[in-house]
Scaffold this motif. Structure first.
Motif, mmCIF file in Angstrom:
data_model
loop_
_atom_site.group_PDB
_atom_site.id
_atom_site.type_symbol
_atom_site.label_atom_id
_atom_site.label_comp_id
_atom_site.label_asym_id
_atom_site.label_seq_id
_atom_site.Cartn_x
_atom_site.Cartn_y
_atom_site.Cartn_z
ATOM 1 N N GLN A 133 75.599 7.667 88.816
ATOM 2 C CA GLN A 133 74.485 7.604 89.753
ATOM 3 C C GLN A 133 74.252 8.992 90.330
ATOM 4 O O GLN A 133 75.159 9.822 90.386
ATOM 5 C CB GLN A 133 74.786 6.609 90.882
ATOM 6 N N ASN A 134 73.026 9.252 90.759
ATOM 7 C CA ASN A 134 72.635 10.486 91.456
ATOM 8 C C ASN A 134 72.683 11.723 90.551
ATOM 9 O O ASN A 134 71.676 12.355 90.301
ATOM 10 C CB ASN A 134 73.510 10.727 92.691
ATOM 11 N N ARG A 135 73.891 12.087 90.101
ATOM 12 C CA ARG A 135 74.051 13.259 89.255
ATOM 13 C C ARG A 135 75.197 13.027 88.289
ATOM 14 O O ARG A 135 76.239 12.481 88.657
ATOM 15 C CB ARG A 135 74.372 14.488 90.099
ATOM 16 N N VAL A 136 74.995 13.447 87.044
ATOM 17 C CA VAL A 136 76.060 13.364 86.050
ATOM 18 C C VAL A 136 76.300 14.756 85.478
ATOM 19 O O VAL A 136 75.348 15.498 85.207
ATOM 20 C CB VAL A 136 75.714 12.349 84.934
ATOM 21 N N LYS A 137 77.571 15.108 85.344
ATOM 22 C CA LYS A 137 77.940 16.404 84.785
ATOM 23 C C LYS A 137 78.558 16.188 83.414
ATOM 24 O O LYS A 137 79.467 15.374 83.247
ATOM 25 C CB LYS A 137 78.938 17.125 85.692
ATOM 26 N N LEU A 138 78.043 16.921 82.432
ATOM 27 C CA LEU A 138 78.558 16.852 81.075
ATOM 28 C C LEU A 138 79.322 18.124 80.761
ATOM 29 O O LEU A 138 78.849 19.233 81.035
ATOM 30 C CB LEU A 138 77.415 16.699 80.068
ATOM 31 N N LYS A 139 80.508 17.981 80.189
ATOM 32 C CA LYS A 139 81.256 19.137 79.722
ATOM 33 C C LYS A 139 80.659 19.626 78.401
ATOM 34 O O LYS A 139 80.207 18.836 77.577
ATOM 35 C CB LYS A 139 82.727 18.780 79.542
ATOM 36 N N TRP A 140 80.647 20.940 78.209
ATOM 37 C CA TRP A 140 80.041 21.531 77.024
ATOM 38 C C TRP A 140 80.716 21.025 75.757
ATOM 39 O O TRP A 140 81.933 20.856 75.690
ATOM 40 C CB TRP A 140 80.146 23.054 77.079
ATOM 41 N N GLN A 154 68.800 7.288 78.883
ATOM 42 C CA GLN A 154 69.450 6.127 79.490
ATOM 43 C C GLN A 154 69.252 6.081 80.998
ATOM 44 O O GLN A 154 69.138 5.004 81.585
ATOM 45 C CB GLN A 154 70.952 6.147 79.163
ATOM 46 N N TYR A 155 69.192 7.265 81.624
ATOM 47 C CA TYR A 155 69.047 7.350 83.080
ATOM 48 C C TYR A 155 67.913 8.326 83.400
ATOM 49 O O TYR A 155 68.151 9.508 83.694
ATOM 50 C CB TYR A 155 70.347 7.832 83.728
ATOM 51 N N PRO A 156 66.673 7.882 83.356
ATOM 52 C CA PRO A 156 65.518 8.788 83.470
ATOM 53 C C PRO A 156 65.466 9.593 84.768
ATOM 54 O O PRO A 156 64.936 10.712 84.762
ATOM 55 C CB PRO A 156 64.319 7.832 83.365
ATOM 56 N N ALA A 157 66.009 9.052 85.862
ATOM 57 C CA ALA A 157 65.849 9.725 87.147
ATOM 58 C C ALA A 157 67.079 10.519 87.581
ATOM 59 O O ALA A 157 67.048 11.185 88.612
ATOM 60 C CB ALA A 157 65.503 8.692 88.231
ATOM 61 N N ILE A 158 68.154 10.460 86.798
ATOM 62 C CA ILE A 158 69.405 11.073 87.244
ATOM 63 C C ILE A 158 69.354 12.597 87.077
ATOM 64 O O ILE A 158 68.666 13.118 86.202
ATOM 65 C CB ILE A 158 70.600 10.488 86.449
ATOM 66 N N ARG A 159 70.061 13.305 87.953
ATOM 67 C CA ARG A 159 70.213 14.743 87.806
ATOM 68 C C ARG A 159 71.317 15.019 86.793
ATOM 69 O O ARG A 159 72.351 14.358 86.797
ATOM 70 C CB ARG A 159 70.564 15.396 89.145
ATOM 71 N N ILE A 160 71.106 16.025 85.956
ATOM 72 C CA ILE A 160 72.073 16.355 84.911
ATOM 73 C C ILE A 160 72.549 17.790 85.108
ATOM 74 O O ILE A 160 71.740 18.707 85.291
ATOM 75 C CB ILE A 160 71.462 16.213 83.510
#
Length: 320
Positions: A133-140, A154-160
């Motif tokens: 929720q809110n923001r998701v962080k992806l590792k490189w 999958q999550y159109p409004a989430i911050r990435i």
């Protein structure tokens, strides 16, 4: 107010799922915990240092030594508020993790330590099953563009956010630009080469490992970096972090977590509340089944509220 009665402890718990980044792999998390008395009351603080220097030059062993040295130097110093304590600790910036432990214990002694509420931000690792929720962080990773696209669909409004731990070069810039097609909020510590930050101001770049001091943050701010992942332990505590916030009002400061247990998580959340951003704070049980402190936690509408953790000293291993 004065510090007294310094004691050292350790705590170790297994990660529920091993953590893999471009720099390391971890199956357990060991931390150093210290206790200090302030005018007769005992307080605890957790060091965010790791066992090796893969992330920062300070390690559990070196922090153990520097905390003792710092205590020997300042135990006779009196302070009456947070600003005065900040001035007492300021000469010891070469040992920021040690500073942070005294800072956090001093903060506890001066504040009510009531519940804190912050929006949740998630870091996704392979094998985890979470609903971000809110923001998701992806590792490189080699397939980062596809992963960013998948999260966006999958999550159109989430911050990435995308975290590369300083592993990228100029050859990777086209991949960063491709990721921008899907609305990346910021790229965290993409480069180890400083000039690549100033040469790529068209990208939303952030620093993490490079945010190792106020001077360094100012240097990168001059190169166009407007987002900082600020780890309170690496900056010497909450007081220096809040000083940065006051000195550079348009700098976005995100309170960063360090695969921490509840006590450190509480302080990260409290600082995030001061900064008004989405911190690296995840629900209890995301990384570990065990903790050495107990606290109440609830999640409502993507926001986490936690009470101040009470340390169970029987779960800690005291060091001589």
């Amino acid at each position: 107010m004065k510090f007294s009665n310094l004691k050292f402890y350790t705590f170790t718990a297994d990660f529920k799922t091993p953590v893999r980044t471009v720099k390391t792999e971890m199956i357990e998390r060991k931390v150093l915990v210290v206790s200090l008395d302030v005018d007769g009351s005992t307080f605890f603080a957790e060091s965010n240092a790791f066992e090796t220097d893969w992330y920062h030059y300070e390690t559990i062993e070196s922090v153990h030594e520097s905390v003792q040295r710092l205590f020997d130097k300042i135990q006779s110093a009196a302070w009456e508020d947070y600003a005065t304590l900040g001035a007492v600790l300021a000469p010891y910036r070469s040992m920021p993790h040690a500073m942070a432990l005294f800072d956090y214990i001093g903060w506890q002694s001066l504040n009510r330590r009531g519940p804190v509420t912050v929006p949740l931000g998630f870091t996704l690792h392979p094998g985890q099953e979470v609903v971000p929720q809110n923001r998701v962080k992806l590792k490189w990773s080699d397939d980062i563009v596809a992963r960013v696209k998948e999260v966006r669909e999958q999550y159109p409004a989430i911050r990435i956010a995308v975290d590369a731990n300083g592993s990228l070069t100029a050859q990777d810039i086209p991949l960063l630009e491709d990721c921008m097609e899907y609305g990346v909020d910021y790229f965290e510590e993409p480069f180890s080469d400083f000039k690549l930050y100033s040469e790529n101001r068209h990208l939303p770049l952030a620093i993490d490992e490079s945010a190792s001091s106020i001077d360094n943050i100012i240097k990168y701010y001059g190169a166009g970096v407007k987002t900082v992942i600020a780890k309170y332990a690496r900056l010497g505590g909450g007081y220096p972090l809040l000083a940065i916030k006051e000195a550079i009002p348009d700098l976005r400061i995100i309170a960063g977590g360090m695969y921490e247990y509840g006590l450190s998580k509480y302080f990260t959340a409290a600082l995030a509340g001061e900064c008004g951003t989405i911190p690296d704070v995840t629900p209890r049980g995301t990384y570990f089944e065990e903790d050495y402190a107990s606290y109440d936690e609830k999640i409502v509408d993507g926001k986490l509220t936690m009470t101040f953790p009470e340390v169970d000293i029987s779960r800690l291993q005291e060091l001589n």
